[in-house]
Design a protein around this motif. Sequence first.
Motif, mmCIF file in Angstrom:
data_model
loop_
_atom_site.group_PDB
_atom_site.id
_atom_site.type_symbol
_atom_site.label_atom_id
_atom_site.label_comp_id
_atom_site.label_asym_id
_atom_site.label_seq_id
_atom_site.Cartn_x
_atom_site.Cartn_y
_atom_site.Cartn_z
ATOM 1 N N ILE A 78 0.831 -1.207 0.000
ATOM 2 C CA ILE A 78 0.000 0.000 0.000
ATOM 3 C C ILE A 78 0.857 1.246 0.000
ATOM 4 C CG2 ILE A 78 -0.206 0.028 2.525
ATOM 5 C CD1 ILE A 78 -3.061 1.119 2.107
ATOM 6 N N GLU A 79 2.052 1.141 0.619
ATOM 7 C CA GLU A 79 2.961 2.289 0.596
ATOM 8 C C GLU A 79 3.481 2.531 -0.818
ATOM 9 O OE1 GLU A 79 3.110 0.453 4.666
ATOM 10 O OE2 GLU A 79 3.300 -0.282 2.629
ATOM 11 N N ASP A 80 3.772 1.439 -1.542
ATOM 12 C CA ASP A 80 4.277 1.594 -2.910
ATOM 13 C C ASP A 80 3.227 2.229 -3.829
ATOM 14 O OD1 ASP A 80 6.625 0.384 -2.105
ATOM 15 O OD2 ASP A 80 5.959 -1.623 -2.711
ATOM 16 N N LEU A 81 1.965 1.902 -3.586
ATOM 17 C CA LEU A 81 0.888 2.404 -4.452
ATOM 18 C C LEU A 81 0.306 3.728 -3.967
ATOM 19 C CD1 LEU A 81 -1.082 -0.952 -4.961
ATOM 20 C CD2 LEU A 81 0.792 -0.049 -6.334
ATOM 21 N N TRP A 82 0.884 4.293 -2.931
ATOM 22 C CA TRP A 82 0.247 5.438 -2.289
ATOM 23 C C TRP A 82 0.109 6.658 -3.206
ATOM 24 C CZ3 TRP A 82 -2.825 5.579 1.580
ATOM 25 C CH2 TRP A 82 -3.211 6.819 2.110
ATOM 26 N N ALA A 83 1.007 6.827 -4.164
ATOM 27 C CA ALA A 83 0.905 7.992 -5.051
ATOM 28 C C ALA A 83 -0.440 8.031 -5.766
ATOM 29 C CB ALA A 83 2.041 7.961 -6.078
ATOM 30 N N PHE A 84 -1.047 6.853 -6.012
ATOM 31 C CA PHE A 84 -2.326 6.798 -6.717
ATOM 32 C C PHE A 84 -3.516 6.941 -5.781
ATOM 33 C CE2 PHE A 84 0.888 4.673 -9.172
ATOM 34 C CZ PHE A 84 0.713 5.229 -10.416
ATOM 35 N N ASN A 85 -3.212 7.160 -4.482
ATOM 36 C CA ASN A 85 -4.246 7.520 -3.515
ATOM 37 C C ASN A 85 -4.204 9.004 -3.182
ATOM 38 O OD1 ASN A 85 -5.449 4.951 -3.003
ATOM 39 N ND2 ASN A 85 -3.640 4.374 -1.819
ATOM 40 N N GLU A 86 -3.228 9.715 -3.740
ATOM 41 C CA GLU A 86 -3.087 11.134 -3.429
ATOM 42 C C GLU A 86 -4.235 11.933 -4.049
ATOM 43 O OE1 GLU A 86 -1.165 12.745 -1.528
ATOM 44 O OE2 GLU A 86 0.572 11.459 -1.115
ATOM 45 N N GLU A 87 -4.645 12.954 -3.339
ATOM 46 C CA GLU A 87 -5.766 13.791 -3.786
ATOM 47 C C GLU A 87 -5.487 14.448 -5.127
ATOM 48 O OE1 GLU A 87 -8.480 17.521 -2.096
ATOM 49 O OE2 GLU A 87 -6.943 16.578 -0.838
ATOM 50 N N VAL A 88 -4.241 14.865 -5.358
ATOM 51 C CA VAL A 88 -3.924 15.551 -6.603
ATOM 52 C C VAL A 88 -4.120 14.633 -7.800
ATOM 53 C CG1 VAL A 88 -1.449 14.974 -6.434
ATOM 54 C CG2 VAL A 88 -2.177 16.961 -7.766
ATOM 55 N N VAL A 89 -3.813 13.331 -7.658
ATOM 56 C CA VAL A 89 -3.998 12.384 -8.751
ATOM 57 C C VAL A 89 -5.483 12.115 -8.985
ATOM 58 C CG1 VAL A 89 -3.582 10.010 -9.498
ATOM 59 C CG2 VAL A 89 -1.740 11.331 -8.447
#
Length: 459
Positions: free
Chosen positions: A231-242
């Motif tokens: 989940i840490e590796d995929l976290w960028a795709f949970n960011e609000e900006v994305v």
Amino acid sequence: MTDTPSFDAAGRLVAEEGFGDNAPALTVSELSGALKRMVEDRFGHVRLRGEISGWKRAASGHAYLALKDDKALIDAVLWKGTVARLPFGPEDGIEVIATGKLTTYPGRSKYQIVVESLELAGEGALMLLLEKLKAKLAGEGLFQQERKRNLPFLPGVIGVITSPTGSVIRDILHRLADRCPSRVVLWPVAVQGAGAAEQVAAALRGFDALSPGGPVPRPDLVIVARGGGSIEDLWAFNEEVVVRAIAACSIPTISAVGHETDTTLADYAADMRAPTPTAAAEIAVPVRAELLAGLRERGARMERCARRYHERGAERLAGLARLLPTPALLLDPQRQRAADLGERLRRGLGRRLSDARGDLARAGGALRPGLLRAGLDRAAHRLAAVWRVAVTLNPDNVLSRGYAWVAARPSGAVVADAAAARSAAALSLHFADGSVDVRVERTGGRAYVADKPDQPTLL
């Protein structure tokens, strides 16, 4: 100078140093500075676990917050550069581990931790942050099914946002080549770590800003892809900006992040979620062989339908033809009528010929030679009488008896009286053997006709 020791210091008006006093009075700044040095030396590197409270981002870019547990609270500050490197967006209520150093703030007699890095305190905190962000974005309607668009059936250009060096792009290209070769435009980005979310969001905005027909083709479909991981590796795709960039993109989007069991907020915002990047390629385009087979099948169906339509038309035509009368049936009445009219014409012509013969016989009986000669004699006598009258009335016949007639010149009009002759300038006198041109002269109020000037004729 000696002082008398006194234990009633409160009664002194002016502070005095006592005998043997080796602790001189410090200024507030001196004490604050000493405390600051001591705190920073003793706690120059600490890891502090606590719950975020009062998170606030200042206009300068710095962030201020407090870390607390159930019994205590400490202020914290993150400088602008540290905030930019954070791998997630901090929120109140999230338990974190802050790494930094303690320092004091002499201006307010407070101490605080200057945070150099901020991490979530375990997956529980990470999931709590995820759920809070998910609820916030869902409340704004970014995940509603009504917002999702249909994918194009056969996109001409496919934009892919992923790492250029990983296996993901190779899997997508290989799968597209197997199914239906398509044009692919790759926007390379980092897919994890600091700044990854901003790069993915910028790529989405960049594809959306392309103009049709430009040097870089505008995609008909965008795939946001990454391989599996924690989940840490995929976290960028949970960011609000994305998530907001995916929701705002006007191009239909497929999210293909992680493996089948992985779910990110990008999956909720995208128009379609694919369990894997390879599956995204399968969703993006149909199988070319299946398309060709389908076209052949549809062509055969069209041919069969056309043939059936032709056969049914022929059957209907044959059925209608049986109801139509035959040419003989249609023409026999006309033939009979023509025969009747021909017979009537023959009889009529016979009667007409017989009548004409009777008329000719009757006219021929009246054309006897004696009658014809008598008629000619009578006509000759009448013609001779008319001719005699014409000869008698001919004006030229009387000229031989000494008469003449006068005409005005040059009009040739007959002059019938003396008044007309007087008014004429010139005259012609017509005799039996010719004509003489004369002129009219006036002498002493009287007019003369003169052929020669010395022999005038009085009028």
